[in-house]
Design a protein around this motif. Sequence first.
Motif, mmCIF file in Angstrom:
data_model
loop_
_atom_site.group_PDB
_atom_site.id
_atom_site.type_symbol
_atom_site.label_atom_id
_atom_site.label_comp_id
_atom_site.label_asym_id
_atom_site.label_seq_id
_atom_site.Cartn_x
_atom_site.Cartn_y
_atom_site.Cartn_z
ATOM 1 N N ARG A 39 15.569 -14.726 -3.047
ATOM 2 C CA ARG A 39 15.499 -16.175 -2.087
ATOM 3 C C ARG A 39 17.081 -17.009 -2.740
ATOM 4 O O ARG A 39 17.334 -17.654 -2.450
ATOM 5 N N VAL A 40 17.681 -16.709 -3.803
ATOM 6 C CA VAL A 40 18.886 -16.741 -4.624
ATOM 7 C C VAL A 40 20.258 -16.051 -3.972
ATOM 8 O O VAL A 40 20.473 -14.833 -4.813
ATOM 9 N N ALA A 41 20.880 -17.289 -3.078
ATOM 10 C CA ALA A 41 22.294 -16.911 -2.544
ATOM 11 C C ALA A 41 23.313 -17.152 -3.801
ATOM 12 O O ALA A 41 23.203 -17.767 -4.941
ATOM 13 N N ARG A 42 24.078 -15.691 -3.146
ATOM 14 C CA ARG A 42 25.197 -15.917 -4.068
ATOM 15 C C ARG A 42 24.949 -15.419 -5.493
ATOM 16 O O ARG A 42 25.737 -15.892 -6.593
ATOM 17 N N PHE A 70 22.069 -24.401 -12.329
ATOM 18 C CA PHE A 70 21.309 -23.074 -12.036
ATOM 19 C C PHE A 70 20.079 -23.791 -11.998
ATOM 20 O O PHE A 70 19.129 -23.713 -11.651
ATOM 21 N N GLU A 71 19.048 -24.669 -12.205
ATOM 22 C CA GLU A 71 18.140 -25.533 -12.195
ATOM 23 C C GLU A 71 18.441 -25.712 -10.680
ATOM 24 O O GLU A 71 16.773 -25.808 -10.094
ATOM 25 N N SER A 72 18.667 -26.438 -9.989
ATOM 26 C CA SER A 72 19.138 -26.925 -8.668
ATOM 27 C C SER A 72 18.616 -26.054 -7.748
ATOM 28 O O SER A 72 18.444 -25.908 -6.938
ATOM 29 N N ALA A 73 19.856 -24.746 -8.402
ATOM 30 C CA ALA A 73 19.721 -23.818 -7.299
ATOM 31 C C ALA A 73 18.055 -22.272 -7.033
ATOM 32 O O ALA A 73 17.765 -22.657 -6.125
ATOM 33 N N LEU A 99 13.106 -16.504 -21.597
ATOM 34 C CA LEU A 99 11.776 -17.440 -20.894
ATOM 35 C C LEU A 99 12.223 -18.076 -19.731
ATOM 36 O O LEU A 99 11.928 -17.773 -18.133
ATOM 37 N N THR A 100 13.573 -18.231 -19.387
ATOM 38 C CA THR A 100 14.508 -19.384 -18.254
ATOM 39 C C THR A 100 14.710 -17.853 -16.883
ATOM 40 O O THR A 100 14.667 -17.868 -16.368
ATOM 41 N N LEU A 101 14.955 -16.336 -18.332
ATOM 42 C CA LEU A 101 15.539 -15.258 -17.122
ATOM 43 C C LEU A 101 14.560 -14.669 -16.324
ATOM 44 O O LEU A 101 14.138 -14.302 -15.403
#
Length: 224
Positions: free
Chosen positions: A179-182, A216-219, A168-170
């Motif tokens: 949009r996620v950097a790096r 992960f949640e913050s990103a 589910l997280t994936l």
Amino acid sequence: MTTPALPIHQPEAADARSLSDQAYYRIRELIVTLELPPGSLVSERDLMERLELGRTPVREALRALARERLVEVYPRRGMFVSSVDVRDLAGLSEVRNTLEPTAARLAAERATDSDRATIDQLLSELEHVHGESDERALIDLDQRIHRHVYQCTHNPFLEETLNEYYVLTLRIWFLALERVARLEDAIKEHRALLVAIREGDALGAEEAMRRHVVGFESAIRRVL
């Protein structure tokens, strides 16, 4: 949004014997990788043609996916791929931040010599992640690391639960992928976790996993 044509790591799919199990893994991959986008109508007929399977295995697979909250059924309206929003991320993060650090601690306490040998292999792969632009390879490595940590708990109930929530997280990760950097940096964060498990450092493994889940949640929250 361009749909990322990336697979998910489902080694158990290779052992699927029944047609319904085969349908389950194939449809789950379509949902998680957004080939069936959140909120889209699910057509049994289209899936039957796409998978070259009959109605019964497709229908049974969709029932299983509904139990996992990847599919939603509305009487008289039809079946839809479950939507995704920031509340889902918050709820999943609460569960993961409760269970995954515990799993990491247990993994450090219970890992066998064979488990540690696999950790050495994963660490070797991490050492070669330098400027890696192949998102397919990076996401595959992340999945294999998480699944191995769960296996190292030697608790099949916990492992099954964590695998379900990881899937589910994936899906949320795929939604935010562009949009996620790096992405490379996020994968390399696992080094401290794996070293702690290999060395039997239960508290270190627990803390490393907690940092990873929170990070992960913050990103993801920043871009959703």
